[in-house]
Write a protein that holds these residues in place. Structure first.
Motif, mmCIF file in Angstrom:
data_model
loop_
_atom_site.group_PDB
_atom_site.id
_atom_site.type_symbol
_atom_site.label_atom_id
_atom_site.label_comp_id
_atom_site.label_asym_id
_atom_site.label_seq_id
_atom_site.Cartn_x
_atom_site.Cartn_y
_atom_site.Cartn_z
ATOM 1 N N THR A 74 0.769 -1.208 -0.071
ATOM 2 C CA THR A 74 -0.014 -0.122 -0.074
ATOM 3 C C THR A 74 0.754 1.361 0.156
ATOM 4 O O THR A 74 0.590 2.290 -0.784
ATOM 5 N N ALA A 75 1.907 1.308 0.825
ATOM 6 C CA ALA A 75 2.759 2.331 0.916
ATOM 7 C C ALA A 75 3.315 2.651 -0.463
ATOM 8 O O ALA A 75 3.693 3.719 -0.983
ATOM 9 N N ALA A 76 3.755 1.474 -1.338
ATOM 10 C CA ALA A 76 4.378 1.538 -2.602
ATOM 11 C C ALA A 76 3.205 2.230 -3.523
ATOM 12 O O ALA A 76 3.735 2.907 -4.370
ATOM 13 N N VAL A 77 2.119 1.707 -3.425
ATOM 14 C CA VAL A 77 0.993 2.528 -4.337
ATOM 15 C C VAL A 77 0.933 4.172 -3.821
ATOM 16 O O VAL A 77 0.826 5.054 -4.773
ATOM 17 N N ILE A 78 0.982 4.506 -2.570
ATOM 18 C CA ILE A 78 1.022 5.819 -2.263
ATOM 19 C C ILE A 78 2.283 6.685 -2.795
ATOM 20 O O ILE A 78 2.274 7.522 -3.498
ATOM 21 N N LEU A 79 3.506 5.883 -2.728
ATOM 22 C CA LEU A 79 4.926 6.520 -3.309
ATOM 23 C C LEU A 79 4.410 6.628 -4.882
ATOM 24 O O LEU A 79 4.780 7.547 -5.485
ATOM 25 N N ALA A 80 3.697 5.608 -5.416
ATOM 26 C CA ALA A 80 3.714 5.854 -7.112
ATOM 27 C C ALA A 80 2.763 7.340 -7.368
ATOM 28 O O ALA A 80 3.139 7.754 -8.135
ATOM 29 N N VAL A 81 1.846 7.314 -6.575
ATOM 30 C CA VAL A 81 1.011 8.660 -6.642
ATOM 31 C C VAL A 81 1.902 9.785 -6.549
ATOM 32 O O VAL A 81 2.013 10.961 -7.358
ATOM 33 N N PHE A 82 2.686 9.893 -5.666
ATOM 34 C CA PHE A 82 3.929 11.176 -5.189
ATOM 35 C C PHE A 82 4.743 11.277 -6.452
ATOM 36 O O PHE A 82 5.314 12.049 -6.740
ATOM 37 N N VAL A 83 5.483 9.779 -6.763
ATOM 38 C CA VAL A 83 6.423 10.088 -7.919
ATOM 39 C C VAL A 83 5.727 10.578 -8.939
ATOM 40 O O VAL A 83 6.441 11.162 -9.901
ATOM 41 N N ALA A 84 4.599 10.142 -9.561
ATOM 42 C CA ALA A 84 3.778 10.523 -10.788
ATOM 43 C C ALA A 84 3.709 12.300 -10.722
ATOM 44 O O ALA A 84 3.940 12.842 -11.540
ATOM 45 N N VAL A 85 3.141 12.554 -9.530
ATOM 46 C CA VAL A 85 3.256 14.260 -9.310
ATOM 47 C C VAL A 85 4.158 14.681 -9.104
ATOM 48 O O VAL A 85 4.533 15.998 -10.029
ATOM 49 N N ALA A 86 5.327 14.126 -8.748
ATOM 50 C CA ALA A 86 6.636 14.793 -8.930
ATOM 51 C C ALA A 86 7.364 14.842 -10.365
ATOM 52 O O ALA A 86 7.896 15.858 -10.655
ATOM 53 N N ALA A 87 7.158 13.833 -10.976
ATOM 54 C CA ALA A 87 7.518 13.536 -12.418
ATOM 55 C C ALA A 87 6.762 14.678 -13.417
ATOM 56 O O ALA A 87 7.653 15.252 -14.123
ATOM 57 N N PHE A 88 5.623 14.869 -13.023
ATOM 58 C CA PHE A 88 4.751 15.773 -13.731
ATOM 59 C C PHE A 88 5.282 17.306 -13.581
ATOM 60 O O PHE A 88 5.590 18.121 -14.374
ATOM 61 N N ALA A 89 5.509 17.601 -12.221
ATOM 62 C CA ALA A 89 5.995 18.802 -11.692
ATOM 63 C C ALA A 89 7.366 19.134 -12.206
ATOM 64 O O ALA A 89 7.562 20.303 -12.690
ATOM 65 N N LEU A 90 8.044 18.153 -12.336
ATOM 66 C CA LEU A 90 9.362 18.557 -12.585
ATOM 67 C C LEU A 90 9.675 18.408 -14.108
ATOM 68 O O LEU A 90 10.803 18.708 -14.403
ATOM 69 N N GLY A 91 8.694 18.236 -14.941
ATOM 70 C CA GLY A 91 9.012 18.135 -16.331
ATOM 71 C C GLY A 91 9.300 19.407 -17.020
ATOM 72 O O GLY A 91 9.607 19.463 -18.024
ATOM 73 N N SER A 92 8.793 20.499 -16.301
ATOM 74 C CA SER A 92 9.127 21.791 -16.765
ATOM 75 C C SER A 92 9.561 22.678 -15.732
ATOM 76 O O SER A 92 9.022 22.436 -14.765
ATOM 77 N N GLU A 93 10.363 23.668 -16.262
ATOM 78 C CA GLU A 93 10.866 24.743 -15.132
ATOM 79 C C GLU A 93 9.549 25.610 -14.312
ATOM 80 O O GLU A 93 9.712 25.646 -13.155
ATOM 81 N N ARG A 94 8.449 25.665 -15.307
ATOM 82 C CA ARG A 94 7.448 26.543 -14.711
ATOM 83 C C ARG A 94 6.676 25.657 -13.520
ATOM 84 O O ARG A 94 6.163 26.327 -12.698
ATOM 85 N N ARG A 95 6.316 24.442 -13.985
ATOM 86 C CA ARG A 95 5.676 23.512 -12.958
ATOM 87 C C ARG A 95 6.536 23.350 -11.587
ATOM 88 O O ARG A 95 5.991 23.170 -10.560
ATOM 89 N N THR A 96 7.765 23.248 -11.942
ATOM 90 C CA THR A 96 8.635 23.110 -10.812
ATOM 91 C C THR A 96 8.518 24.295 -9.953
ATOM 92 O O THR A 96 8.656 24.281 -8.647
ATOM 93 N N ALA A 97 8.602 25.359 -10.414
ATOM 94 C CA ALA A 97 8.494 26.661 -9.635
ATOM 95 C C ALA A 97 7.047 26.555 -8.983
ATOM 96 O O ALA A 97 6.995 27.063 -7.826
ATOM 97 N N VAL A 98 6.179 26.237 -9.519
ATOM 98 C CA VAL A 98 4.689 26.148 -9.037
ATOM 99 C C VAL A 98 4.700 25.344 -7.741
ATOM 100 O O VAL A 98 4.231 25.506 -6.497
ATOM 101 N N LEU A 99 5.282 23.947 -8.032
ATOM 102 C CA LEU A 99 5.235 23.015 -6.636
ATOM 103 C C LEU A 99 6.341 23.658 -5.698
ATOM 104 O O LEU A 99 5.873 23.495 -4.561
#
Length: 340
Positions: free
Chosen positions: A154-179
């Motif tokens: 279950t913790a791994a699934v929760i981690l998957a959500v955080f990793v997906a959000v982080a990957a999306f945010a870090l995909g561009s400089e603008r989204r990284t700044a927003v995060l």
């Protein structure tokens, strides 16, 4: 004395894991485990040795991928020796060794430091992404895990959500700044509650700078590094599957999907090194989860397969690291002699 102490710590970790497993599974019989390992045919032994060679080759390509112009043979040395060091000394003990090797081959301090940092970044990223993939795989494939192992999944699934959000945010400089701005507000509010002064610069600026630095580390070599990461994963999982199949664990009891998911979760657990070589920790997690999936009737075969896998991917690497040290020093002496 220090070497003896470290060996004693590793032995204690393995002994504790064995004690826990013996009390958890009544069917566990050490004689049957030993018999399964000894019963390997010559062809199976050759296949396992070859599989281990492929793992080392894949790791060599990964290590060399972050250093401009480094041949794979040096990548092998720069992986084996630091890995052997980390297998005996817990913590990031491999990083100074790898840095020293890079500088000894003519790379300046900046290049060597960047390469070491990039290697560490890739290693941590892989250990975070793999459990996330495994958590989703466990849900989709309906792999049976109960108790504490279900909590880990279950913790791994929760981690998957955080990793997906982080990957999306870090995909561009603008989204990284927003995060960064969102996290900065939370961080500063927390610091005020603790009556501490929030650090400067702001978290958004630090995240943007770290993103740029990480991209600069890998440069245009990142496609090779990502491909090498995939190859490392493939070769390690294939070797693990061979270890389990050769000692009698059938596909009907443990599919390759289940084996991959368990391996990925345990790989993620090693992101924080608790014991040298994660002695005892990895064995306990591997055997516990795989046996729960396959059934307690396969506990001896699973244990034998895990012992083989850990032998090939941990213990054997320690003397191989000594060989790598010898080859490295011999190469340095030859260079020194040729320049005289």
């Amino acid at each position: 004395p220090r070497i003896v102490l470290r060996v004693a710590i590793m032995a204690h970790g393995i002994g504790f894991a064995g004690f826990v497993l013996a009390n958890a599974f009544d069917e566990l019989d050490i004689d049957e485990v030993v018999s399964a390992v000894r019963g390997l045919s010559d062809a199976e032994r050759i296949a396992l040795i070859g599989g281990t060679g492929f793992v080392i080759w894949a790791e060599a390509l990964l290590t060399a991928s972050v250093v401009p112009g480094m041949p794979a043979r040096r990548g092998a040395l720069a992986w084996l020796l630091p890995t052997a060091t980390a297998s005996v000394i817990p913590g990031p003990s491999d990083m100074p060794v790898r840095y020293r090797m890079f500088t000894s081959w003519g790379y300046d301090g900046s290049e060597a430091g960047t390469a070491v940092a990039a290697s560490a970044l890739l290693n941590i990223a892989l250990k975070l992404v793999l459990p996330a993939i495994a958590g989703i795989g466990i849900l989709v494939a309906d792999i049976p895990l109960d108790g504490v192992f279900s909590t880990i999944a279950t913790a791994a699934v929760i981690l998957a959500v955080f990793v997906a959000v982080a990957a999306f945010a870090l995909g561009s400089e603008r989204r990284t700044a927003v995060l960064g701005r969102i996290l900065d507000r939370i961080w500063r509010a927390t610091m005020r509650l603790l009556r501490r002064e929030p650090p400067n610069p702001k978290l958004a600026d630090r995240l943007v700078a770290q993103r740029a630095e990480s991209l600069e580390m890998l440069g245009d070599r990142w496609p090779y590094s990502v491909a090498a990461l995939g190859l490392v994963t493939l070769t390690r999982v294939a070797l693990f599957v061979m270890c389990l199949r050769f000692v009698g664990v059938p596909e009907s009891a443990l599919s390759w999907t289940a084996i991959f998911c368990v391996w990925a979760i345990v790989r993620g657990l090693t992101v924080i090194p608790i014991m040298p070589g994660n002695a005892g920790v990895s064995e306990l997690a591997f055997i516990g989860m795989l046996t729960q999936i396959a059934g307690s009737s396969f506990v001896n075969q699973v244990t034998a397969g895990v012992v083989l896998f850990r032998l090939l991917t941990w213990l054997v690497l320690i003397p191989l690291g000594g060989v790598a040290f010898g080859l490295w020093q011999t190469g340095l002496r030859r260079r020194a002699t040729s320049t005289v």
